[in-house]
Design an enzyme around this catalytic site. Structure first.
Site, mmCIF file in Angstrom:
data_model
loop_
_atom_site.group_PDB
_atom_site.id
_atom_site.type_symbol
_atom_site.label_atom_id
_atom_site.label_comp_id
_atom_site.label_asym_id
_atom_site.label_seq_id
_atom_site.Cartn_x
_atom_site.Cartn_y
_atom_site.Cartn_z
ATOM 1 N N ARG A 197 -17.535 49.873 25.916
ATOM 2 C CA ARG A 197 -18.189 49.401 26.801
ATOM 3 C C ARG A 197 -17.667 47.870 27.421
ATOM 4 N NH1 ARG A 197 -22.003 45.946 25.358
ATOM 5 N NH2 ARG A 197 -23.686 47.014 26.363
ATOM 6 N N ASP A 247 -24.428 39.782 26.365
ATOM 7 C CA ASP A 247 -24.850 40.387 25.216
ATOM 8 C C ASP A 247 -24.641 39.484 24.100
ATOM 9 O OD1 ASP A 247 -25.626 42.730 26.133
ATOM 10 O OD2 ASP A 247 -23.592 43.822 26.108
#
Ligand code: SAM
Length: 242
Positions: A155, A170
């Site tokens: 990712r 994140d």
């Protein structure tokens, strides 16, 4: 990025490889995952890859030869990339480790997944792999750990997440390393809980400030170990230079 995974249970990976972002990344040739059932390197009639532990004790230990032979065959004469053995006794995987691996985009990683009571020590002595753990608990096998590591890395590879998704904010990520704060989507009110007014204000600076505050507050409440270290306040009698 090319991953080779040594496992006795390649079927565990079927859903993982065939769904969502990883499937798309594989289709777009950003990532390759090759599975190797090291039972094929057993070299005996019963295809047995484990045996009873010397000295007695419970369970079965994975024999060295099938794993070493499999690794040597798939890596070839001039091994490139990283060799990672999954074990609860290894260094604990984290976001920094994932970011480092994502930077070696054209690289190659071989994972060795254990089972049963784990590996004959000679696997480690001969191959000298990096040893990584998913955390301080014991899984039945290394497969879930390999999948978690692969997912945490892919990712971060440019092009894998869509434009609408991003990993920069994140939790733990490069930039602040804190927990992300609360997030909201429609409706504005749900069961009496309202979206904070600032998020509806359109004031981007105020929103960024609010997010930063919430991120710090959440980290303070849940994970003080992530906060930047500050020097303890000096006591009044203390002099500089002491
Ligand atoms: N007897 C081993 C010990 O105490 O360290 C544990 C063996 S465990 C039941 C079987 C395999 O699962 C391990 O060889 C390893 O590959 C994998 N495994 C278990 N827990 C893990 C963890 N926390 N992180 C990574 N791999 C793990």
């Amino acid at each position: 990025m090319r991953y080779d995974v040594l496992t006795l249970f390649p079927g565990i990976f079927a859903g993982f490889l065939g769904e969502s972002l990883l499937d798309k990344a594989i289709q777009r040739e950003l990532v390759q995952v090759h599975l190797h059932d090291f039972r094929k390197w057993a070299g005996n009639k019963h295809q047995s890859v484990d045996d009873r532990p010397y000295g007695g004790g419970q369970g079965m230990v994975l024999s060295a030869a099938p794993i070493v032979d499999c690794v040597e065959e798939i890596r070839g004469d001039s091994p490139v990339g990283r060799l990672i053995l999954l074990t609860p006794q290894g260094r604990v995987w984290d976001q920094v480790a994932a970011e480092e691996m994502a930077r070696q985009q054209d690289g190659r990683v071989v994972f060795i997944c254990g089972r049963y009571e784990g590996f004959d020590q000679r696997v480690i002595d001969v191959l000298q792999p990096e040893e990584w753990s998913l955390g301080d608990y014991v899984l039945n096998g290394g497969e879930v750990a390999a999948m978690a590591i692969i997912e945490s890395v892919i990712r971060l590879i440019p092009g894998v997440l869509g434009d609408s998704e991003s990993s920069v904010d994140d939790s733990f990520s490069e930039g602040n390393r804190l927990l992300e704060g609360p997030q909201y989507t429609r409706p504005r009110e749900y069961r009496g809980y309202r979206v904070p007014d600032v998020l509806l204000s359109g004031d981007h600076q105020a929103i960024a400030r609010w997010r930063r505050e919430k991120s710090l507050q959440r980290t303070q409440e849940r994970r003080q170990d992530l906060l930047p270290k500050t020097d303890p306040p000096r006591s009044s009698g203390e002099e500089i230079g002491e």
